[in-house]
Each structure stands twice: as C-alpha cells, then as structure tokens.
Write a protein that holds these residues in place. Structure first.
Motif: not given
Length: 471
Positions: A308-332
């Motif tokens: 069930d699409y909403s802009d807010e749900a899409l933004r929340e998913a983006a934030v969740a991905y950025r947490r993982v992405e941030g770890f990958v970048q810092r760890a690398a």
C-alpha cells in the motif's frame, strides 16, 4: 537446502525441481507498452530479478525471458487518439521502460522478444488448435479466430474459477463467438483501427489476440515445457488462464510452476494508468528518493504481500536503506572494501522459503548492528566479517552500495563527480575555518551543506559526506 515456491496452479508450497538439472528457464510476462511505466509496473521487474539472482547465486544456469507486448487494443486506442503509428508509441515507451529497469539495477533478460516479431509462431499454434478441434474461425467473415473454452475441460483450474460461472472477458466484441467465454486468438481487421496494425493470415488480414502472444514466445524461446511462469496476480485470470489452456490444448506441457506477485496499491485500488492513480519515477525523484532506495522499497516486502503505497512509507524504506549503506561506507573506509563474505544461514533459509526477502533483510540489519558495534569498539575483525556478509546479502538483492551501478561514476549524466568537487571545496573552507578556530564559520558551512541535503560526518580518516538524513 531446497528452494520452496508457492505455486498458484496447485495453491501450495512446492520444492523447486528443475526440468533439467542445474538449469532453470523463466518466462515473465512483460509490459504492454501503451504508456510509460509506473512503480507498480517496476515491482514486477525487481521481484523477478531477485528470484533470478537467487538462482544464479545457488549455481543455476538461468535463461530469463521477459517479453514486450507491442501490439494490443490499448496501444491501438492510443494510436488513434494521438494520430501516431502504433509502433512509434510502443517503441518510445519501451525505451523509457528499459531505462527504468537499468536505473533499478534489473539485469537484462536473456532475450526480450516483442510480440510483433512472432506472428508466424502464433499462426502455427492457432492452426494446430483449429486442426485439433480447440479453436474455430468465425463464420461471419470477420477474420476472427476464437479458442473454444468448452473443448478444454480443465479450463479454470489455474485461477480456481468454474467455467460454468464465468462471464465474457470483455476484451473484444462478441461478433461471431459460439460461447461468450471463448476468447480471441486472432482478430480480424476493424475499420476504426490503424490501417498498419495488421498482418496477412490464413483467416484474413488481422492481428494477434493478447493471450496467444505469450504462448508463441514461450514456445519459441523456451520450448514446449519450461520451469517458471511469472507475472502479477492480476494476470492470473484471464491472461494466464487462457495462456495455459491454449498451450496445453496445443499439446505443449507449458509451465511447471506459476509464480505471481501481489500488486502495489494506491488507496484502495491497484496502481493503474487507466484508473489515473499512479506514482511514476519523476514523483519518486521529486521526493529525493534514489533508484537504489526505490529498489529496496519494492523488494523489502515479501513478493506475495500487497504494498500500500505512501510517500511516508517510501521515505521510511529509504532511511532504513541509508542506515545499512552508511555502515558499508564507514566499514569500507575503515578496513577496505575487500571481497564479499559468506551468506549467513538465516538469510539462505529465508530466501529458500518462497523468496522471503522480508525475513532475509532481518539478517542484513542484524549484521549491520554487529558491524556498527565493531566500529564503535575498534574491533576491525568484527567490522570486516560483518561488511563481507552484508555486502554478500545486498549483492544478491541487487542493492550493494559499493556496486558500480550505484556509485554514479559509470552512469552517463550522473552528477556525482560534479557534486563531489563542489562539496570538496566547501569542506576545504570548513577545514580552514576549523584550523583558525573559527567554529562559527565551520558550523555555518556544515549547516549550509545539510540544508542542501549533504550530510557531513567527521571520521578518523577525515570528513565524509552522504546525500540524505543522518541517523
């Protein structure tokens, strides 16, 4: 561990057993290119791309066919409305679709056939169905040819519908049907449709029906029998039901497994151009969501779960991905990118459980937390192990932040290098302000960058920047 898939045909979970050992042949119903794609269309591409990647990871040789429907009632309506050739509309939208798939890191198919390129195969199948008593040419001289639903006792088995309770599909005029449930295999020329949208045939000038197209293309590229037929849940009836009936009636074993993904809804209805309730890629970009974040959003729920699409749900998913992405970048930066590591057993079990990406992502976030703990405690071995595992899992899902697809350096028109130079200048000004202990000026530079969507983080290796919110 064996992959188990939910098979629509049997309405049950089944162990996947390929037709040929070590090989898998998949056919995905592609789009009808009457208009540019929306993100509901793209869910299909992403979901089956993940399935394909999982087969590749587990050692299968994959043949993946995704067709393009470039001749269809809807395209012809657009052609008349716009005063453009039908093939011009179809090709223009096919180009847009291909670019959208590339942007979302969807692997190109082994073959991507167009319906208009397979008229001879359609004629062969139709003639065989007529010869075997499963189809008939209309007696009114229209040139129509129909599949005789009553001649195929198993009709309705895929969708679970009873033939005696079915109504006409409404996709074509009745004309000379013997039974309202019969569907068109070949459509005779009509005076109100484009004059160039027809081909010669044994039954008169005309064009293919929607359903015969896919049967002909699967037969051409995958043979009489193949492993998996995929598509959206909305295609189960009538499209896939009709495909199955005409193919089996023609003597083709056809698909061994039927895999359907759930829809992406906006409000109470599925996202649909005809309903005018769509979210396209331009809207997603206006929200500041990157393609990798949209891909993450589309693959995060189980493929059989409705979104069930909403802009807010899409933004929340983006934030969740950025947490993982941030770890990958810092760890690398800390231990080096290195090689991808082993895939955790829990991730494997989730993916083998009907491609449970939602469950699989739980292990991504668990490893990310362990890695962040290692970063905070200076435990490089923990960081290195977690980074390898996280990248291995994200690679299977197609969202590894260190994949060149997402780095920007190899994508034409990407402004990452330009932005990097501009941010570097700003960070140099900030460093100079800090050197002279002008903390207000240094903070002002950082705040200006943050206002522009650039988050600066001070690390032992120096300042690093990312686009988006810092958590």
């Amino acid at each position: 561990m064996t992959l188990r898939l939910y098979d629509t045909a049997t309405r049950s979970m089944r162990d996947f057993v390929p037709r040929e050992p070590g090989k898998v042949a998949i056919y995905l119903c592609g789009l009808t290119v009457q208009s540019a794609p929306h993100i509901g269309h793209l869910r299909s591409g992403v979901n089956y791309d993940v399935l394909r990647r999982w087969f590749l990871h587990t050692g299968y040789d994959v043949t993946f066919i995704r067709n393009v429907t470039d001749i269809d009632d809807k395209i012809l309506v657009k052609s008349v409305e716009q005063g453009r050739p039908f093939w011009s509309i179809a090709y223009a939208n096919e180009v847009i679709l291909a670019e959208a798939y590339r942007a979302l890191n969807v692997l190109p198919p082994t073959y991507e056939p167009r319906a208009t390129g397979h008229i001879p195969e359609m004629h062969q199948l139709i003639q065989k169905l007529i010869d075997d008593g499963h189809a008939y040419a209309a007696g009114d001289g229209s040139g129509d040819v129909y599949f005789d639903v009553g001649s195929y006792p198993e009709y309705g088995a895929l969708s679970g519908q009873r033939p005696d309770a079915m109504q006409a599909g409404g996709e074509e005029a009745e004309r000379a049907k013997r039974d309202p449930r019969d569907f068109a295999l070949w459509k005779g020329a009509k005076p109100d449709e484009p004059a160039d949208a027809y081909w010669p045939s044994p039954w008169g000038r005309g064009r293919p029906g929607w359903h015969i197209e896919c049967s002909a293309m699967t037969w051409r590229y995958l043979g009489a029998e193949f492993d998996i037929h995929g598509g959206g849940l909305d295609l189960t009836f009538p499209h896939h039901e009709n495909e199955l009936a005409q193919s089996r009636a023609a003597g083709l074993p056809f698909a061994r497994y039927w895999v359907h993904h759930a829809l992406l809804n906006l409000g109470e209805a599925k996202m649909s151009k005809s309903l005018g309730n769509v979210i396209d890629l331009d809207h997603v970009a206006e929200l500041g969501i990157r393609p990798v974040e949209l891909r993450y959003y589309l693959l995060a729920p189980h493929y059989r779960s409705r979104i069930d699409y909403s802009d807010e749900a899409l933004r929340e998913a983006a934030v969740a991905y950025r947490r993982v992405e941030g770890f990958v970048q810092r760890a690398a930066e800390r231990v080096g990118a290195g090689a991808v590591g082993e895939v955790p057993a829990g991730f494997v079990a989730a993916m083998n459980d009907d491609l449970n990406t939602s469950g699989a992502l739980a292990f991504v976030h668990e490893e990310t937390r362990d890695g962040n703990t290692g970063l905070a405690g200076g435990d490089d071995e923990t960081v290195r192990t977690a980074l390898g595992r996280v990248r291995a899992m994200l690679g299977i899902l197609g969202v590894d932040p260190l994949d060149p697809q997402w780095s920007g350096a190899e994508r034409t028109g990407d402004l990452r290098d330009v932005i990097d130079s501009l941010v570097a200048l700003a960070l140099e000004q900030r460093a100079q302000a800090r050197a002279r202990k002008d903390w207000a000026a240094a903070d002002a530079v950082r705040d200006q960058l943050k206002h522009a969507g650039v988050v600066v983080e001070d690390t032992p290796q120096g300042p690093r920047w990312t686009i988006g919110e810092q958590d």
